[in-house]
Design a protein around this motif. Structure first.
Motif, PDB file in Angstrom:
ATOM      1  N   LEU A 274       1.812  87.656-134.153  1.00 47.12           N
ATOM      2  CA  LEU A 274       0.418  87.858-134.577  1.00 47.12           C
ATOM      3  C   LEU A 274      -0.528  87.368-133.491  1.00 47.12           C
ATOM      4  CD1 LEU A 274      -0.867  84.902-135.794  1.00 47.12           C
ATOM      5  CD2 LEU A 274       0.963  85.374-137.402  1.00 47.12           C
ATOM      6  N   LYS A 275      -1.800  87.741-133.668  1.00 50.31           N
ATOM      7  CA  LYS A 275      -2.773  87.434-132.640  1.00 50.31           C
ATOM      8  C   LYS A 275      -3.481  86.112-132.986  1.00 50.31           C
ATOM      9  CE  LYS A 275      -6.436  89.626-130.009  1.00 50.31           C
ATOM     10  NZ  LYS A 275      -7.356  90.772-129.946  1.00 50.31           N
ATOM     11  N   ILE A 276      -3.373  85.168-132.055  1.00 53.52           N
ATOM     12  CA  ILE A 276      -4.070  83.882-132.245  1.00 53.52           C
ATOM     13  C   ILE A 276      -4.973  83.645-131.037  1.00 53.52           C
ATOM     14  CG2 ILE A 276      -3.841  81.394-132.532  1.00 53.52           C
ATOM     15  CD1 ILE A 276      -1.147  81.796-133.796  1.00 53.52           C
ATOM     16  N   ASN A 277      -6.286  83.552-131.301  1.00 51.85           N
ATOM     17  CA  ASN A 277      -7.264  83.254-130.227  1.00 51.85           C
ATOM     18  C   ASN A 277      -7.521  81.748-130.178  1.00 51.85           C
ATOM     19  OD1 ASN A 277      -7.559  85.847-129.519  1.00 51.85           O
ATOM     20  ND2 ASN A 277      -9.618  86.127-130.404  1.00 51.85           N
ATOM     21  N   LEU A 278      -7.325  81.184-128.999  1.00 50.48           N
ATOM     22  CA  LEU A 278      -7.590  79.753-128.858  1.00 50.48           C
ATOM     23  C   LEU A 278      -8.849  79.546-128.031  1.00 50.48           C
ATOM     24  CD1 LEU A 278      -3.996  78.403-128.067  1.00 50.48           C
ATOM     25  CD2 LEU A 278      -5.145  78.510-130.270  1.00 50.48           C
ATOM     26  N   LYS A 279      -9.763  78.732-128.540  1.00 54.28           N
ATOM     27  CA  LYS A 279     -10.967  78.361-127.773  1.00 54.28           C
ATOM     28  C   LYS A 279     -11.034  76.825-127.816  1.00 54.28           C
ATOM     29  CE  LYS A 279     -15.917  79.123-127.512  1.00 54.28           C
ATOM     30  NZ  LYS A 279     -17.095  79.541-128.288  1.00 54.28           N
ATOM     31  N   LEU A 280     -10.378  76.223-126.811  1.00 54.74           N
ATOM     32  CA  LEU A 280     -10.185  74.769-126.839  1.00 54.74           C
ATOM     33  C   LEU A 280     -11.096  74.087-125.823  1.00 54.74           C
ATOM     34  CD1 LEU A 280      -6.279  74.833-127.021  1.00 54.74           C
ATOM     35  CD2 LEU A 280      -7.918  74.804-128.909  1.00 54.74           C
ATOM     36  N   GLU A 281     -11.842  73.118-126.250  1.00 57.35           N
ATOM     37  CA  GLU A 281     -12.772  72.374-125.391  1.00 57.35           C
ATOM     38  C   GLU A 281     -11.980  71.590-124.342  1.00 57.35           C
ATOM     39  OE1 GLU A 281     -16.178  72.002-125.033  1.00 57.35           O
ATOM     40  OE2 GLU A 281     -15.531  70.690-123.401  1.00 57.35           O
ATOM     41  N   GLU A 282     -12.294  71.884-123.049  1.00 51.58           N
ATOM     42  CA  GLU A 282     -11.509  71.258-121.977  1.00 51.58           C
ATOM     43  C   GLU A 282     -11.701  69.744-121.900  1.00 51.58           C
ATOM     44  OE1 GLU A 282     -12.329  73.159-118.302  1.00 51.58           O
ATOM     45  OE2 GLU A 282     -11.518  75.095-118.944  1.00 51.58           O
ATOM     46  N   LYS A 283     -12.962  69.299-122.214  1.00 51.54           N
ATOM     47  CA  LYS A 283     -13.259  67.861-122.080  1.00 51.54           C
ATOM     48  C   LYS A 283     -13.004  67.094-123.386  1.00 51.54           C
ATOM     49  CE  LYS A 283     -16.710  68.665-118.534  1.00 51.54           C
ATOM     50  NZ  LYS A 283     -18.132  68.743-118.222  1.00 51.54           N
ATOM     51  N   LEU A 284     -12.220  67.704-124.250  1.00 51.18           N
ATOM     52  CA  LEU A 284     -11.970  67.059-125.547  1.00 51.18           C
ATOM     53  C   LEU A 284     -11.316  65.680-125.341  1.00 51.18           C
ATOM     54  CD1 LEU A 284     -12.228  68.027-128.590  1.00 51.18           C
ATOM     55  CD2 LEU A 284      -9.752  68.283-128.508  1.00 51.18           C
ATOM     56  N   PRO A 285     -11.860  64.625-125.973  1.00 55.18           N
ATOM     57  CA  PRO A 285     -11.218  63.303-125.843  1.00 55.18           C
ATOM     58  C   PRO A 285      -9.822  63.325-126.474  1.00 55.18           C
ATOM     59  CG  PRO A 285     -13.390  63.123-126.847  1.00 55.18           C
ATOM     60  CD  PRO A 285     -13.053  64.574-126.800  1.00 55.18           C
ATOM     61  N   LEU A 286      -9.018  62.360-126.072  1.00 53.51           N
ATOM     62  CA  LEU A 286      -7.676  62.255-126.648  1.00 53.51           C
ATOM     63  C   LEU A 286      -7.784  61.905-128.119  1.00 53.51           C
ATOM     64  CD1 LEU A 286      -5.773  60.311-123.834  1.00 53.51           C
ATOM     65  CD2 LEU A 286      -5.813  62.778-124.257  1.00 53.51           C
ATOM     66  N   LEU A 287      -6.905  62.512-128.913  1.00 55.10           N
ATOM     67  CA  LEU A 287      -6.894  62.233-130.362  1.00 55.10           C
ATOM     68  C   LEU A 287      -5.996  61.024-130.619  1.00 55.10           C
ATOM     69  CD1 LEU A 287      -7.675  63.190-133.238  1.00 55.10           C
ATOM     70  CD2 LEU A 287      -5.569  64.530-133.234  1.00 55.10           C
ATOM     71  N   PHE A 288      -6.490  60.110-131.445  1.00 55.46           N
ATOM     72  CA  PHE A 288      -5.693  58.942-131.808  1.00 55.46           C
ATOM     73  C   PHE A 288      -5.109  59.208-133.190  1.00 55.46           C
ATOM     74  CE2 PHE A 288      -5.305  54.514-133.467  1.00 55.46           C
ATOM     75  CZ  PHE A 288      -4.387  54.068-132.541  1.00 55.46           C
ATOM     76  N   ALA A 289      -3.807  59.624-133.202  1.00 60.24           N
ATOM     77  CA  ALA A 289      -3.214  60.040-134.475  1.00 60.24           C
ATOM     78  C   ALA A 289      -1.683  60.042-134.363  1.00 60.24           C
ATOM     79  CB  ALA A 289      -3.706  61.441-134.845  1.00 60.24           C
ATOM     80  N   ASP A 290      -1.047  60.261-135.507  1.00 62.20           N
ATOM     81  CA  ASP A 290       0.406  60.451-135.527  1.00 62.20           C
ATOM     82  C   ASP A 290       0.680  61.918-135.170  1.00 62.20           C
ATOM     83  OD1 ASP A 290       3.086  59.279-137.437  1.00 62.20           O
ATOM     84  OD2 ASP A 290       3.003  61.286-136.560  1.00 62.20           O
ATOM     85  N   LYS A 291       1.326  62.141-134.029  1.00 62.42           N
ATOM     86  CA  LYS A 291       1.489  63.500-133.498  1.00 62.42           C
ATOM     87  C   LYS A 291       2.279  64.376-134.455  1.00 62.42           C
ATOM     88  CE  LYS A 291       2.519  65.661-129.063  1.00 62.42           C
ATOM     89  NZ  LYS A 291       3.076  65.456-127.720  1.00 62.42           N
ATOM     90  N   ILE A 292       3.306  63.798-135.075  1.00 66.73           N
ATOM     91  CA  ILE A 292       4.170  64.586-135.967  1.00 66.73           C
ATOM     92  C   ILE A 292       3.415  65.004-137.222  1.00 66.73           C
ATOM     93  CG2 ILE A 292       6.260  64.474-137.398  1.00 66.73           C
ATOM     94  CD1 ILE A 292       7.397  62.588-135.213  1.00 66.73           C
ATOM     95  N   GLN A 293       2.635  64.070-137.766  1.00 65.59           N
ATOM     96  CA  GLN A 293       1.889  64.394-138.991  1.00 65.59           C
ATOM     97  C   GLN A 293       0.815  65.450-138.721  1.00 65.59           C
ATOM     98  OE1 GLN A 293       0.495  60.908-141.070  1.00 65.59           O
ATOM     99  NE2 GLN A 293       2.565  60.097-141.334  1.00 65.59           N
TER     100      GLN A 293
END
Lengths: 399, 194
Positions: A274-293
């Motif tokens: 299927l078609k998935i369009n990604l528009k991801l902010e390049e300067k996005l700060p790192l996310l502080f989270a549980d990667k698996i969850q």
């Protein structure tokens, strides 16, 4: 009969009146007596002019010896007159200055009394303010110490009664919610367990019947029945597994990582179908989270979108951020969700799809909230659905 | 009875307020007098000293002079050996000013020479009243050889009673409670031989 304190305004007026009366009584005697004493003294004063005239009229009629004595006496009288004038001037100066002292002293006393009374009046107010804040934060057991001499004591008593009532009602509501949750769970469990039992029982009855009749297609029926039983057991296992996940999420392992990269990795296998369009902010700060969850959240939402797919289906995933928040949105142009169902989709066991457990979005919501984030949904039937995820930005030094 | 106690209590409180307030502020607007440097003369084997007090009058003091009361200025003349704390000798005397209401003039009495000067107007009296002229301090017989001496002159005003006042008025308040004083230049016995 219970003694009631006068109103707050009456207390203030009484305080001011008391201060005025006390001040007047305090200083009246001193000033009145002083002025009376001074007036009495003033009335006895004679005039220099009269003395001088007396001397001029009579001094020539006296011999030298008596004239000198007469002059001395007259001068003594005039001197006394002058001294009294000086005494009066000094007295007036002193009274003027002393009245300033007394005024200053009174002002200080009034200010001190005012500050003391202000403190005693505002102390219960401060307690009320603190208690209200605690109440707003969910501490319904908060109680304020009573101030029996404060005009606000009735308010304090009312507040304490109110918080007791709120606490009591909260406990009742929690108990009622628990009861309802148990009833719902029992109903769902019974339903989910009964669902596979019916085809299993029907299949077994069919197999027994074929076996009793020594039917020629017994082997085929046996194969079909065992396949059905396996499938239903698989369904039961899936349900048990999802139920277990919902009951207890594994402990989160929090760390900073690039969520853009994670989104791209998750989407790669789907992009062949299927078609998935990604528009991801390049300067996005790192996310502080549980990667698996978070992976579980994203996969669940993407799968949710796929379940609602129709012709020309497309998924758009965007990331951006503000000063304190990282936003992830997952938008599809699928069938959408009915307005009446929007508020239900995050509740456990709510599902519209066949074979769904109704726990997926509940788990998603629970994971996001356990990270201090939030999730909202916007949807329109036959137009599409957008899930908006927000996670707080946690800087490394804040960990 | 209660009113009496209350009145006594209020009087006590007010007295305390006035006493405390008076520590910081006074009804009397005083001046800061200064003693001129004493001038020494040596005449007939005697040390003579002359000086006067400057800036020692206020408007209220002038009015007090016109009261007719006897107003004295006291002087103390101390002879010191250089480097000693205690004086070798101390002499005191006074000048008394009195106004005559009938004559409208002033008289000054100088106790150091038992002399009276009369018929002065206020301006004349104010010049002569604080002036010390050729006061005989000591003879050369009382001065040791090869020792430095100096004189210190101090002036002050006392309390006086006025008719109509409960308490005496301390005239020194008009000098901001300052007793003006000054020291002479040092001298030795050899100075007498000039």
């Amino acid at each position: 009969m219970r003694f009631r304190l006068p109103s707050f305004r009456t207390q203030i007026i009484l305080l001011v009146v008391l201060l005025i009366v006390t001040s007047v009584l305090f200083f009246r005697d001193f000033f009145i007596n002083s002025f009376q004493s001074f007036s009495e003294t003033s009335e006895t004063l004679s005039t220099n002019e009269k003395s001088r005239k007396l001397y001029e009229d009579y001094n020539l009629q006296l011999d030298q010896v008596n004239r000198d004595q007469f002059r001395k006496d007259i001068e003594e009288i005039m001197s006394t007159e002058n001294q009294k004038a000086i005494a009066r001037r000094v007295f007036i100066n002193e009274i003027e200055l002393y009245s300033k002292f007394v005024f200053f002293f009174l002002t200080i006393i009034v200010i001190i009394l005012f500050l003391i009374s202000f403190y005693f009046i505002t102390r219960p107010l401060k307690r009320l303010q603190d208690a209200t804040l605690q109440l707003a934060q969910g501490n319904f057991s908060v109680q304020i110490k009573e101030s029996k001499f404060s005009p606000l004591n009735d308010l304090i008593i009312s507040f304490n009664t109110m918080s007791q009532e709120l606490e009591s009602n909260r406990k009742k509501i929690i108990q009622a919610e628990k009861d309802a949750a148990w009833r719902d769970m029992a109903r769902i469990l019974a339903h989910e367990i009964k669902n596979p039992l019916t085809p299993i029982r029907l299949s077994l009855e069919r197999l027994e019947m074929k076996y009793a009749l020594k039917s020629k297609d017994l082997d085929a029926v046996f194969s079909n029945v065992t396949a059905i039983i396996h499938e239903e057991i698989d369904n039961l296992q899936t349900f048990a597994s999802e139920f277990s996940k919902f009951a207890k999420l594994p402990e989160a392992v929090m760390k900073h990582y690039n969520v853009n990269k994670q989104i791209a990795e998750i989407c790669t296998p789907y992009q062949t179908e299927l078609k998935i369009n990604l528009k991801l902010e390049e300067k996005l700060p790192l996310l502080f989270a549980d990667k698996i969850q978070v992976k579980q959240v994203l996969e669940n939402l993407i799968q949710n979108s796929i379940n609602a797919a129709k012709d020309n289906f497309i998924i758009k995933i965007n990331t951006d951020f503000t000063d304190s928040i990282i936003n992830i949105s997952i938008r599809d142009n699928g069938y959408g969700i009915d307005t009446k169902d929007i508020n239900e989709i995050f509740k456990p066991y709510f599902t519209k799809s066949r074979g769904g457990t109704g726990l997926g979005l509940a788990i998603v919501k629970r994971i996001i909230e356990s990270h201090g984030g939030s999730i909202t949904v916007e949807s329109q039937v036959d137009v599409g659905t957008t899930f908006n995820l927000s996670f707080p930005i946690v800087h490394k030094q804040e960990q | 009875m209660e009113t009496g106690i209350f009145a006594a209590f209020s009087k006590k409180v007010i007295s305390t307020i006035i006493a405390v307030g008076s520590m910081f502020y006074s009804t009397i607007d005083g001046v800061t007098p200064t003693m001129n440097t004493p001038e020494l003369q040596y005449k007939n084997d005697y040390v003579l000293v002359s000086t006067t007090i400057e800036n020692c009058y206020t408007e209220e003091l002038d009015q007090i002079f016109y009261s007719g009361n006897l107003i004295p200025i006291y002087f103390a003349v101390e002879l010191y050996k250089d480097g000693r704390k205690d004086p070798d000798s101390t002499n005191t005397f006074y000048h008394a000013l009195q106004y005559s209401p009938l004559g409208d003039d002033f008289t000054i009495y100088y106790s150091e020479r038992n002399e009276t000067i009369s018929s002065l107007n206020l301006d004349q009296a104010k010049v002569l009243f604080p002036r010390v002229t050729n006061y005989r301090v000591t003879s050369s017989n009382n001065i040791n050889d090869n020792i430095n001496y100096y004189l210190k002159i101090t002036a002050w005003l006392n309390k006086i009673r006025f008719e109509g006042m409960e308490e005496e008025l301390n005239l020194l308040y008009y000098w901001n409670s300052i007793k003006p004083n000054n020291k002479s230049a040092p001298f030795t016995k050899s100075d007498f031989q000039i």
